[in-house]
Scaffold this motif. Structure first.
Motif, mmCIF file in Angstrom:
data_model
loop_
_atom_site.group_PDB
_atom_site.id
_atom_site.type_symbol
_atom_site.label_atom_id
_atom_site.label_comp_id
_atom_site.label_asym_id
_atom_site.label_seq_id
_atom_site.Cartn_x
_atom_site.Cartn_y
_atom_site.Cartn_z
ATOM 1 N N SER A 4 61.424 19.987 100.914
ATOM 2 C CA SER A 4 60.391 19.441 101.917
ATOM 3 C C SER A 4 60.065 18.178 101.537
ATOM 4 C CB SER A 4 59.137 20.217 101.748
ATOM 5 O OG SER A 4 59.247 21.857 101.839
ATOM 6 N N THR A 10 64.370 22.611 107.820
ATOM 7 C CA THR A 10 64.656 23.761 108.294
ATOM 8 C C THR A 10 65.673 24.775 107.879
ATOM 9 O OG1 THR A 10 66.491 22.693 109.620
ATOM 10 C CG2 THR A 10 64.241 22.282 110.487
ATOM 11 N N LEU A 16 63.327 26.694 112.970
ATOM 12 C CA LEU A 16 62.213 25.975 112.231
ATOM 13 C C LEU A 16 62.235 24.275 112.559
ATOM 14 C CD1 LEU A 16 62.283 27.006 108.535
ATOM 15 C CD2 LEU A 16 60.776 27.947 110.145
ATOM 16 N N SER A 19 58.995 22.099 112.513
ATOM 17 C CA SER A 19 57.812 22.487 111.603
ATOM 18 C C SER A 19 57.341 21.320 110.596
ATOM 19 C CB SER A 19 58.404 23.766 110.972
ATOM 20 O OG SER A 19 59.418 23.377 110.039
ATOM 21 N N VAL A 21 55.668 20.665 107.113
ATOM 22 C CA VAL A 21 55.243 21.081 105.810
ATOM 23 C C VAL A 21 53.884 20.487 105.250
ATOM 24 C CG1 VAL A 21 57.689 21.407 105.276
ATOM 25 C CG2 VAL A 21 56.592 19.385 104.561
ATOM 26 N N TYR A 255 56.445 31.290 102.309
ATOM 27 C CA TYR A 255 56.884 29.954 102.708
ATOM 28 C C TYR A 255 56.600 29.630 104.173
ATOM 29 C CZ TYR A 255 59.439 25.554 103.924
ATOM 30 O OH TYR A 255 59.529 24.392 104.448
ATOM 31 N N LEU A 256 56.856 30.287 104.929
ATOM 32 C CA LEU A 256 56.420 30.280 106.419
ATOM 33 C C LEU A 256 55.058 30.227 106.566
ATOM 34 C CD1 LEU A 256 59.371 32.336 108.138
ATOM 35 C CD2 LEU A 256 59.178 30.020 107.691
ATOM 36 N N LEU A 259 53.211 26.717 106.285
ATOM 37 C CA LEU A 259 53.602 25.768 107.155
ATOM 38 C C LEU A 259 52.347 25.290 107.715
ATOM 39 C CD1 LEU A 259 57.246 26.575 108.080
ATOM 40 C CD2 LEU A 259 56.408 24.975 106.575
ATOM 41 N N VAL A 262 54.343 25.167 113.222
ATOM 42 C CA VAL A 262 55.727 25.714 113.780
ATOM 43 C C VAL A 262 55.759 26.028 115.149
ATOM 44 C CG1 VAL A 262 57.485 27.517 113.030
ATOM 45 C CG2 VAL A 262 55.956 27.049 111.234
ATOM 46 N N ARG A 267 57.092 32.699 112.184
ATOM 47 C CA ARG A 267 56.093 32.856 110.893
ATOM 48 C C ARG A 267 56.680 34.021 109.929
ATOM 49 N NH1 ARG A 267 52.643 28.597 109.235
ATOM 50 N NH2 ARG A 267 51.857 27.755 111.286
#
Length: 434
Positions: A4, A10, A16, A19, A21, A255-256, A259, A262, A267
């Motif tokens: 990140s 991604t 992703l 998205s 971070v 992790y998702l 975020l 997104v 998710r």
């Protein structure tokens, strides 16, 4: 590489795309603090080669198909392929990759560079798109051991966002690994050759056999063979597959969930699978890239007794009756074997370090062998390969010294060059001037 930073992160997937971070990965913060110039992100195998068993190495929907620069359409090997290629042809001084099993050292071997997978927990995974907290780690890919040692020295450190406990005490202080760069480091060292972990690669194995005389000339004692008590079981074991399959879903979902944004609405792992099915033209294009079987298997998995038994089996086969057993039985400093062997399985399941340095390359008369159904070659003229050094937990300092001494004596990387059209002709100064 799935780190990140301010650029898009991604894992090679359009799921992703866009998205955001929450913060830089810990290793990126360490590099910035040290004054490193971050040029960008490399292409990689989508979801770190964890989308489907039949997806070719180095392919991602966002990045396309990465190939090694030593023969047209050559398989770049494993998930951190773009990072390895970028370092190999000088697009960057060095790069970072992530390894669960082989994804740093195998691309290093195939792309004629140095790859170092450190002990699990030595380098933070915070900000790295995961597969398994029991095996994932970040490590350097560079054209020489000195650069890899420098990069590793910068990215290590304590991170409260990644509390990794491998059941062994960490170093009392963080070492400067560049101090291990000693051309005489092999003198008096005991190196074991675990023959039972070799694979049927005649060209590679012949080059390795010849290298044993180099080790002896440099003052090392070569004990050949030495074999893991667990060697046969380790090669047959499915415990690693069970652990990785189960770990992936909760690790990725965590992790998702963290975020900041997104745009695709993805998710969870289930959302990723649905996204791929809804966008097959970009995520599952025919004829080579239609597989997402690993994602489906992970989504269907659960933490149960079989999982905990597999975790214990990994440590038993990789550590207790594996690396530690053979090192102790023969009073060895390290193990040496071809990188393209079963070298990455015991180091993966144990969490122990492995470094690969260039050893040689295939001769020009070798016929290229196409992979089926993937549009890549599994072997070809001029294809590089490496030699691996393996140690117990936190033996990075010793391994760097051994690898450096061998590298300086052989200069094997300089024997092989990328083919002309894969060699960059534009210099950074030319881009800046425009």
């Amino acid at each position: 590489m799935t780190l990140s930073s301010c650029d898009r992160t991604t894992a090679g997937s359009f799921a992703l795309e866009g998205s955001v971070v929450p913060r830089d990965a810990f290793v990126i913060s360490k590099l910035r603090e040290a004054g490193a110039i971050l040029l960008g992100k490399a292409s990689m195998a989508e979801w770190a080669s964890f989308r489907g068993e039949n997806v070719p190495n180095g392919f991602s929907a966002r990045g396309g198909q990465t190939t090694a620069p030593y023969y047209p359409n050559l398989d770049p090997s494993a998930s951190s392929s773009g990072s390895a290629v970028a370092s190999a042809i000088g697009l960057a001084a060095a790069s970072l990759g992530s390894e669960t099993t082989g994804s740093i050292v195998l691309p290093a071997s195939r792309n004629n560079i140095v790859g170092f997978k450190p002990t699990l927990g030595l380098v933070s995974r915070s900000g790295v798109i995961p597969i398994s907290p029991h095996q994932d780690t970040v490590g350097p890919l560079a054209r020489c051991v000195a650069d890899a040692a420098l990069l590793l020295s910068v990215i290590i450190g304590n991170d409260p966002n990644d509390a990794c406990d491998i059941g062994l005490p960490p170093p009392q202080e963080w070492p400067d690994y560049t101090r291990a760069l000693d051309a005489g480091a092999l003198r008096g060292k005991r190196l074991g050759v675990p023959r039972a972990l070799f694979q049927d690669h005649p060209v590679i194995n012949d080059a390795f056999q010849k290298s044993l005389d180099i080790f002896r000339d440099l003052g090392a004692h070569v004990i050949d063979p030495v074999d893991f008590p667990s060697a046969h079981e380790l090669k047959q074991s499915k415990a690693e597959d069970i652990v990785l399959t189960v770990d992936f879903k909760p690790a990725l979902n965590k992790y998702l969930a963290e975020l900041v944004e997104v745009p695709t609405g993805v998710r969870s792992l289930a959302d990723v699978i649905k996204f791929n099915l809804a966008h097959p033209d970009v995520e599952l294009p025919s004829p080579y890239y239609t597989d997402q079987s690993q994602l489906l298997a992970s989504e269907a998995s659960q933490i149960d007794e079989t999982y905990y038994v597999a975790l214990a089996e990994n440590w038993e086969l990789g550590r207790t009756r594996g690396i530690d057993a053979v090192l102790q039985a023969h009073q060895l400093d390290a193990l040496i074997l071809p990188t393209d062997s079963y070298a990455t399985k015991p180091t993966g399941v144990s969490g122990y370090p492995i470094i690969s340095v260039p050893l040689g390359h295939y001769p020009q008369h070798v016929q290229p062998i196409p992979l089926i159904p993937a549009p890549l070659h599994s072997s070809a003229p001029n294809m590089p390969f490496g030699i691996a050094f393996i140690g117990t937990a936190y033996s990075e300092y010793k391994l760097i010294g051994l690898a450096y001494a061998f590298e300086q004596a052989t200069k094997a990387r300089l024997q092989t060059r990328a083919y002309p059209s894969a060699t960059p002709a534009t210099q950074l100064k030319d881009v800046i001037s425009q």
